[in-house]
Design a protein around this motif. Structure first.
Motif, PDB file in Angstrom:
ATOM      1  N   MET A  28       0.843  -1.187   0.000  1.00 31.61           N
ATOM      2  CA  MET A  28       0.000   0.000   0.000  1.00 31.61           C
ATOM      3  C   MET A  28       0.886   1.247   0.000  1.00 31.61           C
ATOM      4  N   VAL A  29       0.569   2.182  -0.834  1.00 29.36           N
ATOM      5  CA  VAL A  29       1.315   3.439  -0.909  1.00 29.36           C
ATOM      6  C   VAL A  29       0.739   4.404   0.128  1.00 29.36           C
ATOM      7  N   SER A  30       1.624   4.944   0.959  1.00 27.84           N
ATOM      8  CA  SER A  30       1.173   5.867   2.002  1.00 27.84           C
ATOM      9  C   SER A  30       1.600   7.305   1.743  1.00 27.84           C
ATOM     10  N   LYS A  31       2.520   7.494   0.766  1.00 27.53           N
ATOM     11  CA  LYS A  31       2.950   8.864   0.454  1.00 27.53           C
ATOM     12  C   LYS A  31       3.486   8.932  -0.963  1.00 27.53           C
ATOM     13  N   ILE A  32       3.404  10.136  -1.522  1.00 25.47           N
ATOM     14  CA  ILE A  32       4.082  10.455  -2.766  1.00 25.47           C
ATOM     15  C   ILE A  32       4.821  11.768  -2.535  1.00 25.47           C
ATOM     16  N   ILE A  33       5.713  12.077  -3.436  1.00 19.86           N
ATOM     17  CA  ILE A  33       6.470  13.324  -3.332  1.00 19.86           C
ATOM     18  C   ILE A  33       6.274  14.096  -4.631  1.00 19.86           C
ATOM     19  N   LEU A  34       5.775  15.321  -4.512  1.00 22.43           N
ATOM     20  CA  LEU A  34       5.596  16.213  -5.656  1.00 22.43           C
ATOM     21  C   LEU A  34       6.564  17.377  -5.494  1.00 22.43           C
ATOM     22  N   ASN A  35       7.499  17.512  -6.417  1.00 22.29           N
ATOM     23  CA  ASN A  35       8.488  18.603  -6.355  1.00 22.29           C
ATOM     24  C   ASN A  35       9.049  18.767  -4.943  1.00 22.29           C
ATOM     25  N   HIS A  36       9.488  17.666  -4.366  1.00 19.53           N
ATOM     26  CA  HIS A  36      10.142  17.629  -3.054  1.00 19.53           C
ATOM     27  C   HIS A  36       9.192  17.853  -1.880  1.00 19.53           C
ATOM     28  N   THR A  37       7.898  17.873  -2.116  1.00 21.86           N
ATOM     29  CA  THR A  37       6.916  18.019  -1.036  1.00 21.86           C
ATOM     30  C   THR A  37       6.253  16.667  -0.800  1.00 21.86           C
ATOM     31  N   VAL A  38       6.351  16.170   0.435  1.00 16.37           N
ATOM     32  CA  VAL A  38       5.751  14.886   0.789  1.00 16.37           C
ATOM     33  C   VAL A  38       4.256  15.068   1.006  1.00 16.37           C
ATOM     34  N   ILE A  39       3.478  14.197   0.366  1.00 16.42           N
ATOM     35  CA  ILE A  39       2.017  14.197   0.515  1.00 16.42           C
ATOM     36  C   ILE A  39       1.631  12.818   1.058  1.00 16.42           C
ATOM     37  N   ASN A  40       1.035  12.788   2.236  1.00 13.83           N
ATOM     38  CA  ASN A  40       0.522  11.538   2.800  1.00 13.83           C
ATOM     39  C   ASN A  40      -0.823  11.249   2.159  1.00 13.83           C
ATOM     40  N   VAL A  41      -0.938  10.073   1.542  1.00 13.10           N
ATOM     41  CA  VAL A  41      -2.150   9.755   0.782  1.00 13.10           C
ATOM     42  C   VAL A  41      -3.036   8.765   1.527  1.00 13.10           C
ATOM     43  N   ASP A  42      -4.341   8.925   1.327  1.00 15.46           N
ATOM     44  CA  ASP A  42      -5.332   8.003   1.884  1.00 15.46           C
ATOM     45  C   ASP A  42      -5.644   6.896   0.892  1.00 15.46           C
ATOM     46  N   GLN A  43      -5.638   7.230  -0.403  1.00 12.49           N
ATOM     47  CA  GLN A  43      -5.882   6.250  -1.460  1.00 12.49           C
ATOM     48  C   GLN A  43      -4.914   6.514  -2.602  1.00 12.49           C
ATOM     49  N   TYR A  44      -4.480   5.429  -3.224  1.00 16.64           N
ATOM     50  CA  TYR A  44      -3.540   5.501  -4.346  1.00 16.64           C
ATOM     51  C   TYR A  44      -3.948   4.452  -5.377  1.00 16.64           C
ATOM     52  N   LYS A  45      -4.032   4.866  -6.620  1.00 17.09           N
ATOM     53  CA  LYS A  45      -4.285   3.952  -7.736  1.00 17.09           C
ATOM     54  C   LYS A  45      -3.345   4.337  -8.863  1.00 17.09           C
ATOM     55  N   GLU A  46      -2.898   3.349  -9.601  1.00 20.42           N
ATOM     56  CA  GLU A  46      -2.080   3.639 -10.785  1.00 20.42           C
ATOM     57  C   GLU A  46      -2.548   2.780 -11.945  1.00 20.42           C
ATOM     58  N   ASN A  47      -2.415   3.319 -13.125  1.00 23.16           N
ATOM     59  CA  ASN A  47      -2.708   2.585 -14.349  1.00 23.16           C
ATOM     60  C   ASN A  47      -1.917   3.225 -15.478  1.00 23.16           C
ATOM     61  N   TRP A  48      -1.944   2.576 -16.616  1.00 22.02           N
ATOM     62  CA  TRP A  48      -1.257   3.092 -17.794  1.00 22.02           C
ATOM     63  C   TRP A  48      -2.304   3.636 -18.756  1.00 22.02           C
ATOM     64  N   GLN A  49      -2.053   4.820 -19.255  1.00 23.94           N
ATOM     65  CA  GLN A  49      -2.973   5.492 -20.168  1.00 23.94           C
ATOM     66  C   GLN A  49      -2.183   5.918 -21.401  1.00 23.94           C
ATOM     67  N   ASP A  50      -2.463   5.302 -22.532  1.00 25.64           N
ATOM     68  CA  ASP A  50      -1.754   5.605 -23.777  1.00 25.64           C
ATOM     69  C   ASP A  50      -0.233   5.520 -23.598  1.00 25.64           C
ATOM     70  N   GLY A  51       0.216   4.521 -22.847  1.00 27.35           N
ATOM     71  CA  GLY A  51       1.639   4.315 -22.633  1.00 27.35           C
ATOM     72  C   GLY A  51       2.266   5.214 -21.586  1.00 27.35           C
ATOM     73  N   LEU A  52       1.470   5.998 -20.878  1.00 27.83           N
ATOM     74  CA  LEU A  52       1.974   6.903 -19.847  1.00 27.83           C
ATOM     75  C   LEU A  52       1.405   6.505 -18.492  1.00 27.83           C
ATOM     76  N   LEU A  53       2.218   6.617 -17.457  1.00 27.25           N
ATOM     77  CA  LEU A  53       1.764   6.285 -16.110  1.00 27.25           C
ATOM     78  C   LEU A  53       0.787   7.343 -15.614  1.00 27.25           C
ATOM     79  N   ASN A  54      -0.305   6.883 -15.046  1.00 26.69           N
ATOM     80  CA  ASN A  54      -1.317   7.761 -14.453  1.00 26.69           C
ATOM     81  C   ASN A  54      -1.512   7.314 -13.016  1.00 26.69           C
TER      82      ASN A  54
END
Length: 100
Positions: free
Chosen positions: A1-27
Motif C-alpha cells: 500500500m502506498v502511504s505517500k508520494i512526493i511532488l516537487n520535493h513536497t511529501v504528501i501523505n495519501v489516503d488512497q492511491y491507484k495507478e494505471n497506464w494510459q496511452d503508454g503513460l503512467l497515471n
C-alpha cells in the motif's frame, strides 16, 4: 500500500492511491487530506501543474502533469477545517522513467 508520494520535493501523505497506464503513460490517482494549516502550501504547489513525482514505496519516479483535481472545500482558511483532495497525475511524454 502506498502511504505517500512526493511532488516537487513536497511529501504528501495519501489516503488512497491507484495507478494505471494510459496511452503508454503512467497515471496515478491519489486522495489525501488538506488541513487549514497546510492549505496555502498545497494550493500553491498544485498551481505549478507539472511535477517531479516520486512514489518511494514502489520505486517510481516520473515527470507528470495534473490531469484532473478537485476538492471537497475550496477555502480552508478557517482554523481546524480539513478538506479532501483528489488529484490525477499523468506522465509527460519522453520524461517518464522508473527508478532502478
Amino acid at each position: 500500500m502506498v502511504s505517500k508520494i512526493i511532488l516537487n520535493h513536497t511529501v504528501i501523505n495519501v489516503d488512497q492511491y491507484k495507478e494505471n497506464w494510459q496511452d503508454g503513460l503512467l497515471n496515478i490517482k491519489i486522495n489525501f487530506k488538506v488541513t487549514s494549516e497546510n492549505y496555502h502550501d498545497i494550493a500553491t504547489l498544485l498551481y505549478e501543474e507539472i511535477f517531479d513525482i516520486e512514489v518511494p514505496e514502489k520505486g517510481i519516479t516520473f515527470r507528470g502533469a495534473i490531469q484532473e483535481y478537485y476538492t471537497s472545500m475550496d477555502n480552508l482558511y478557517k482554523e481546524g477545517e480539513v478538506g479532501d483532495y483528489y488529484v490525477s497525475l499523468l506522465g509527460v511524454k519522453n520524461e517518464e522513467r522508473r527508478r532502478q
